[in-house]
Design a protein around this motif. Structure first.
Motif, PDB file in Angstrom:
ATOM      1  N   SER A   1      36.666  29.472  32.213  1.00  0.00           N
ATOM      2  CA  SER A   1      38.005  29.025  31.820  1.00  0.00           C
ATOM      3  C   SER A   1      37.954  27.713  31.054  1.00  0.00           C
ATOM      4  CB  SER A   1      38.900  28.865  33.053  1.00  0.00           C
ATOM      5  OG  SER A   1      39.061  30.092  33.717  1.00  0.00           O
ATOM      6  N   VAL A   2      37.241  26.733  31.598  1.00  0.00           N
ATOM      7  CA  VAL A   2      37.144  25.425  30.941  1.00  0.00           C
ATOM      8  C   VAL A   2      36.426  25.545  29.601  1.00  0.00           C
ATOM      9  CG1 VAL A   2      36.097  23.129  31.116  1.00  0.00           C
ATOM     10  CG2 VAL A   2      37.340  24.084  33.056  1.00  0.00           C
ATOM     11  N   ALA A   3      35.345  26.305  29.553  1.00  0.00           N
ATOM     12  CA  ALA A   3      34.605  26.465  28.297  1.00  0.00           C
ATOM     13  C   ALA A   3      35.490  27.108  27.226  1.00  0.00           C
ATOM     14  CB  ALA A   3      33.348  27.299  28.526  1.00  0.00           C
ATOM     15  N   LEU A   4      36.223  28.148  27.588  1.00  0.00           N
ATOM     16  CA  LEU A   4      37.100  28.789  26.618  1.00  0.00           C
ATOM     17  C   LEU A   4      38.198  27.851  26.136  1.00  0.00           C
ATOM     18  CD1 LEU A   4      37.484  32.393  28.072  1.00  0.00           C
ATOM     19  CD2 LEU A   4      36.459  31.744  25.893  1.00  0.00           C
ATOM     20  N   ILE A   5      38.805  27.104  27.043  1.00  0.00           N
ATOM     21  CA  ILE A   5      39.861  26.167  26.654  1.00  0.00           C
ATOM     22  C   ILE A   5      39.316  25.114  25.699  1.00  0.00           C
ATOM     23  CG2 ILE A   5      41.382  24.341  27.505  1.00  0.00           C
ATOM     24  CD1 ILE A   5      41.896  26.148  29.970  1.00  0.00           C
TER      25      ILE A   5
ATOM     26  N   PRO B   1      52.196  35.218  32.255  1.00  0.00           N
ATOM     27  CA  PRO B   1      52.778  34.041  31.589  1.00  0.00           C
ATOM     28  C   PRO B   1      52.266  33.854  30.159  1.00  0.00           C
ATOM     29  CG  PRO B   1      51.699  33.394  33.645  1.00  0.00           C
ATOM     30  CD  PRO B   1      51.501  34.859  33.465  1.00  0.00           C
ATOM     31  N   LEU B   2      51.070  34.355  29.870  1.00  0.00           N
ATOM     32  CA  LEU B   2      50.560  34.297  28.500  1.00  0.00           C
ATOM     33  C   LEU B   2      51.502  35.047  27.575  1.00  0.00           C
ATOM     34  CD1 LEU B   2      48.404  33.922  26.248  1.00  0.00           C
ATOM     35  CD2 LEU B   2      47.375  36.034  27.073  1.00  0.00           C
ATOM     36  N   VAL B   3      51.922  36.223  27.984  1.00  0.00           N
ATOM     37  CA  VAL B   3      52.816  37.027  27.157  1.00  0.00           C
ATOM     38  C   VAL B   3      54.210  36.412  27.099  1.00  0.00           C
ATOM     39  CG1 VAL B   3      53.926  39.285  26.977  1.00  0.00           C
ATOM     40  CG2 VAL B   3      51.520  39.129  27.604  1.00  0.00           C
ATOM     41  N   LEU B   4      54.685  35.890  28.211  1.00  0.00           N
ATOM     42  CA  LEU B   4      56.045  35.354  28.254  1.00  0.00           C
ATOM     43  C   LEU B   4      56.185  34.005  27.560  1.00  0.00           C
ATOM     44  CD1 LEU B   4      57.024  36.275  31.926  1.00  0.00           C
ATOM     45  CD2 LEU B   4      57.659  37.451  29.816  1.00  0.00           C
ATOM     46  N   THR B   5      55.161  33.154  27.635  1.00  0.00           N
ATOM     47  CA  THR B   5      55.273  31.800  27.087  1.00  0.00           C
ATOM     48  C   THR B   5      54.459  31.582  25.829  1.00  0.00           C
ATOM     49  OG1 THR B   5      53.422  30.932  28.391  1.00  0.00           O
ATOM     50  CG2 THR B   5      55.626  30.839  29.394  1.00  0.00           C
ATOM     51  N   ALA B   6      53.589  32.506  25.486  1.00  0.00           N
ATOM     52  CA  ALA B   6      52.702  32.374  24.317  1.00  0.00           C
ATOM     53  C   ALA B   6      51.839  31.125  24.418  1.00  0.00           C
ATOM     54  CB  ALA B   6      53.499  32.393  23.026  1.00  0.00           C
ATOM     55  N   MET B   7      51.444  30.766  25.626  1.00  0.00           N
ATOM     56  CA  MET B   7      50.528  29.643  25.827  1.00  0.00           C
ATOM     57  C   MET B   7      49.125  30.214  25.994  1.00  0.00           C
ATOM     58  SD  MET B   7      52.638  27.025  28.274  1.00  0.00           S
ATOM     59  CE  MET B   7      51.230  25.963  28.413  1.00  0.00           C
ATOM     60  N   PRO B   8      48.241  29.985  25.031  1.00  0.00           N
ATOM     61  CA  PRO B   8      46.928  30.618  25.064  1.00  0.00           C
ATOM     62  C   PRO B   8      46.059  30.181  26.240  1.00  0.00           C
ATOM     63  CG  PRO B   8      47.069  29.045  23.259  1.00  0.00           C
ATOM     64  CD  PRO B   8      48.429  29.163  23.845  1.00  0.00           C
ATOM     65  N   GLU B   9      46.384  29.062  26.855  1.00  0.00           N
ATOM     66  CA  GLU B   9      45.592  28.602  28.002  1.00  0.00           C
ATOM     67  C   GLU B   9      45.612  29.619  29.136  1.00  0.00           C
ATOM     68  OE1 GLU B   9      47.785  26.746  26.383  1.00  0.00           O
ATOM     69  OE2 GLU B   9      46.622  25.053  25.617  1.00  0.00           O
ATOM     70  N   PHE B  10      46.739  30.306  29.309  1.00  0.00           N
ATOM     71  CA  PHE B  10      46.811  31.335  30.347  1.00  0.00           C
ATOM     72  C   PHE B  10      45.847  32.481  30.037  1.00  0.00           C
ATOM     73  CE2 PHE B  10      51.059  29.456  31.242  1.00  0.00           C
ATOM     74  CZ  PHE B  10      50.854  29.181  32.575  1.00  0.00           C
ATOM     75  N   GLY B  11      45.667  32.784  28.784  1.00  0.00           N
ATOM     76  CA  GLY B  11      44.707  33.814  28.394  1.00  0.00           C
ATOM     77  C   GLY B  11      43.284  33.418  28.736  1.00  0.00           C
ATOM     78  N   MET B  12      42.973  32.124  28.548  1.00  0.00           N
ATOM     79  CA  MET B  12      41.626  31.640  28.881  1.00  0.00           C
ATOM     80  C   MET B  12      41.398  31.715  30.397  1.00  0.00           C
ATOM     81  SD  MET B  12      41.193  30.588  25.742  1.00  0.00           S
ATOM     82  CE  MET B  12      42.422  30.175  24.527  1.00  0.00           C
TER      83      MET B  12
END
Length: 142
Positions: free
Chosen positions: A59-63, A19-30
């Protein structure tokens, strides 16, 4: 045949990267990076509780960190104006006498109709004026 926990974490990481690639939402990357951290803990022999805690913490720290950095970057960037908004605040040269009823100015290399902000003030040809506002195709100057 039983699949090791670290493999499941890597599958989850890939699943979150899609979903990171499909939606470009960086939260999925974290979240995907958090799943990789969970896989590392699993590969080192950590229990399920430790794996989930590391996943959540990373995950939380990265976000939190990435969003705060992105917010500072956005706030520090000057806003780009275009069209008539870019003309407000610019200086122009009076081409034909400008008063409260009308006149002409040269603004950004183009001739514009203009009128004075204060109807009692008259600007003669050759004088520099400041554009206060654009009203349709007429520049309001002072």
């Amino acid at each position: 045949m039983e699949i090791d926990a670290w493999v499941w974490w890597l599958i989850a990481a890939v699943g979150l990267a899609i979903p990171l690639v499909l939606t470009a939402m960086p939260e999925f990357g974290m979240l995907s990076a958090g799943a990789v951290a969970g896989a590392v803990v699993a590969a080192l022999g950590g229990g399920v509780v430790a794996q989930v805690l590391v996943f959540a913490a990373v995950s939380v720290a990265l976000i939190v960190v990435v969003r705060s950095i992105a917010g500072r970057q956005r706030a520090g960037r000057p806003q780009f104006t275009s069209g008539v908004d870019a003309l407000k605040g610019r200086q122009a040269v009076v081409v034909e006498r400008v008063d409260g009823t009308g006149g002409r100015i040269k603004l950004a290399g183009e001739i514009w109709s203009a009128r004075a902000l204060d109807a009692d003030i008259i600007f003669e040809a050759g004088r520099q004026v400041d554009v206060v506002e654009i009203d349709g195709a007429t520049a309001i100057v002072m």
